[in-house]
Design an enzyme around this catalytic site. Sequence first.
Site, mmCIF file in Angstrom:
data_model
loop_
_atom_site.group_PDB
_atom_site.id
_atom_site.type_symbol
_atom_site.label_atom_id
_atom_site.label_comp_id
_atom_site.label_asym_id
_atom_site.label_seq_id
_atom_site.Cartn_x
_atom_site.Cartn_y
_atom_site.Cartn_z
ATOM 1 N N ARG A 117 2.502 1.219 -12.705
ATOM 2 C CA ARG A 117 2.062 2.622 -12.796
ATOM 3 C C ARG A 117 3.174 3.457 -13.411
ATOM 4 N NH1 ARG A 117 -1.868 3.557 -7.687
ATOM 5 N NH2 ARG A 117 -3.342 4.453 -9.122
ATOM 6 N N GLN A 122 -0.460 4.666 -18.295
ATOM 7 C CA GLN A 122 -1.428 5.529 -17.602
ATOM 8 C C GLN A 122 -2.856 5.348 -18.112
ATOM 9 O OE1 GLN A 122 -0.285 9.649 -17.483
ATOM 10 N NE2 GLN A 122 1.007 9.322 -15.707
ATOM 11 N N ASP A 125 -4.709 2.514 -16.429
ATOM 12 C CA ASP A 125 -4.662 2.512 -14.972
ATOM 13 C C ASP A 125 -6.064 2.579 -14.353
ATOM 14 O OD1 ASP A 125 -4.172 2.875 -12.308
ATOM 15 O OD2 ASP A 125 -2.689 4.460 -12.566
ATOM 16 N N SER A 128 -6.545 4.192 -10.874
ATOM 17 C CA SER A 128 -6.725 5.644 -10.902
ATOM 18 C C SER A 128 -8.117 6.031 -11.388
ATOM 19 C CB SER A 128 -5.685 6.300 -11.810
ATOM 20 O OG SER A 128 -4.415 6.226 -11.219
ATOM 21 N N TYR A 224 4.215 4.529 -3.941
ATOM 22 C CA TYR A 224 3.292 4.225 -2.850
ATOM 23 C C TYR A 224 3.913 4.607 -1.505
ATOM 24 C CZ TYR A 224 0.462 1.540 -6.101
ATOM 25 O OH TYR A 224 -0.335 1.155 -7.141
HETATM 26 P P1 NAD Z 1 -3.228 4.439 -2.435
HETATM 27 O O1 NAD Z 1 -4.672 4.225 -2.717
HETATM 28 O O2 NAD Z 1 -2.360 3.254 -2.309
HETATM 29 O O3 NAD Z 1 -3.104 5.284 -1.063
HETATM 30 C C1 NAD Z 1 -3.793 6.486 -0.890
HETATM 31 C C2 NAD Z 1 -2.913 7.497 -0.217
HETATM 32 O O4 NAD Z 1 -2.770 7.176 1.164
HETATM 33 C C3 NAD Z 1 -1.499 7.577 -0.780
HETATM 34 O O5 NAD Z 1 -1.285 8.891 -1.261
HETATM 35 C C4 NAD Z 1 -0.613 7.230 0.401
HETATM 36 O O6 NAD Z 1 0.607 7.970 0.409
HETATM 37 C C5 NAD Z 1 -1.497 7.637 1.565
HETATM 38 N N1 NAD Z 1 -1.125 7.080 2.869
HETATM 39 C C6 NAD Z 1 -0.669 5.842 3.182
HETATM 40 N N2 NAD Z 1 -0.439 5.732 4.509
HETATM 41 C C7 NAD Z 1 -0.792 6.920 5.066
HETATM 42 C C8 NAD Z 1 -0.809 7.432 6.394
HETATM 43 N N3 NAD Z 1 -0.399 6.686 7.416
HETATM 44 N N4 NAD Z 1 -1.217 8.702 6.568
HETATM 45 C C9 NAD Z 1 -1.617 9.474 5.539
HETATM 46 N N5 NAD Z 1 -1.640 9.048 4.258
HETATM 47 C C10 NAD Z 1 -1.237 7.785 4.023
HETATM 48 O O7 NAD Z 1 -2.584 5.453 -3.468
HETATM 49 P P2 NAD Z 1 -2.946 5.762 -4.988
HETATM 50 O O8 NAD Z 1 -3.994 6.765 -5.060
HETATM 51 O O9 NAD Z 1 -3.192 4.476 -5.663
HETATM 52 O O10 NAD Z 1 -1.591 6.408 -5.494
HETATM 53 C C11 NAD Z 1 -0.329 5.853 -5.160
HETATM 54 C C12 NAD Z 1 0.791 6.451 -5.978
HETATM 55 O O11 NAD Z 1 0.710 6.066 -7.329
HETATM 56 C C13 NAD Z 1 0.849 7.954 -5.979
HETATM 57 O O12 NAD Z 1 2.205 8.320 -5.879
HETATM 58 C C14 NAD Z 1 0.360 8.337 -7.315
HETATM 59 O O13 NAD Z 1 0.839 9.582 -7.743
HETATM 60 C C15 NAD Z 1 0.940 7.217 -8.119
HETATM 61 N N6 NAD Z 1 0.256 7.071 -9.398
HETATM 62 C C16 NAD Z 1 1.013 6.900 -10.528
HETATM 63 C C17 NAD Z 1 0.369 6.763 -11.753
HETATM 64 C C18 NAD Z 1 1.143 6.558 -13.010
HETATM 65 O O14 NAD Z 1 2.256 7.017 -13.154
HETATM 66 N N7 NAD Z 1 0.576 5.822 -13.965
HETATM 67 C C19 NAD Z 1 -0.994 6.815 -11.829
HETATM 68 C C20 NAD Z 1 -1.720 7.011 -10.658
HETATM 69 C C21 NAD Z 1 -1.078 7.118 -9.437
#
Ligand code: NAD
Length: 375
Positions: A117, A122, A125, A128, A224
């Site tokens: 990521r 992006q 992804d 996302s 994450y």
């Molecule tokens: P995910 O599906 O793995 O998790 C969903 C959310 O649950 C996350 O925000 C996580 O912090 C939260 N979580 C985990 N345990 C928890 C708890 N006990 N209580 C409350 N919340 C909790 O996450 P995702 O949507 O796949 O995104 C993960 C990361 O990847 C984020 O930082 C996002 O910004 C990043 N991301 C980066 C890119 C990129 O740069 N290409 C693209 C998309 C997402």
Amino acid sequence: MNVAVPKETAAGERRVALVPEVVERLVQSGLQVTVEAGAGEGAHHADAAYEEAGAAIGDGFSGDVVVKVAPPTAEEIGRLGDGSVLIGHLQPLTAAETVRALADRGVTSFAMEAIPRISRAQSMDALSSQATVSGYRAALIAAQELPRFFPMLTTAAGTVRPAKVLVLGAGVAGLQAIATARRLGAIVQAFDVRSAVKEQIESLGARFLELDMGLEDAEAAGGYARPLTDEEQQRQRELLAEEIGNMDAVISTAAVPGRRAPLLVTAQAVRNMSLGSVIVDLAAETGGNCELTEPGETVVKEGVTIAGPLNLPASMPDHASSLYARNIQSLLGVMVNENAELALDFEDEVIAGACITRDGQIVHEGARDAAGVTA
Ligand code: NAD
């Protein structure tokens, strides 16, 4: 290079890995595309539309590169040619048997879930793009199941107060659920263990729910969340149980990659909600954020409707497929040379990161651990 698109066979899967619009672009760039008859049916694309875009209708497993949505079944793996390349969701951290079968078959496989990521990737992804669909649908399910309005209404028959919605986990799906619930007029609060998301939550017009967990920030590698300790989890559940009692709807999306979803909503929290309230548990697939969730079902427990939908992206197949196809197109872009031939550069961070099996071996570290293979 020939790219083949099979018809998805998993129950309820209506998405397709390539849509005609993307096929047309691939063909223009010099690739050949073969699509299995009926592959686009679930996402409302007729075979004729693929043919018009320049694809041939034929064997969906015949290509140098096979592109799929859902993980392949054992039968499908058997149909992959020796030395072929497979791209799709492979669940590398949890589906050890699939990964082992791909290695045994000599398939070079790439998991969409394992694409790093990073900014450059992006556009590839799929986690996302598909989570965006899930978050949107989850908010709609909450609005649909709630026997109350989401927006505030001022009518001749009186004023209706807006619904209070709590979103747990503000990753991609959670942020989209917040945005959608806000558009419908609900008052939205959201919580995440990563403090970096506070600003993002607020920029969507929602409030960051402050829980006194004594937690600085639980962000780990790659953005994450790290798993919380048992004490931290216990404290979180207790604090949340109180807050949840004031909500009309809870949309939970919390996840930690490769692990069971954290348990955030206890049976006591459900009992604290008023009758008719709603919980939509997007984490149902990985065990659920709510103790009373039944994956794949919508049940009423303690007077609260609890929905545990599975594979929500498949419930909006048209746009889910379009976005996914663009992710695939973008990934293929780094896999071919200027003569439109397959040229896998394993020095490339994206190619190396997404590769799960190669030369009969499981090469992805997480997948190796999951399959119990020592390096
Ligand atoms: P995910 O599906 O793995 O998790 C969903 C959310 O649950 C996350 O925000 C996580 O912090 C939260 N979580 C985990 N345990 C928890 C708890 N006990 N209580 C409350 N919340 C909790 O996450 P995702 O949507 O796949 O995104 C993960 C990361 O990847 C984020 O930082 C996002 O910004 C990043 N991301 C980066 C890119 C990129 O740069 N290409 C693209 C998309 C997402």
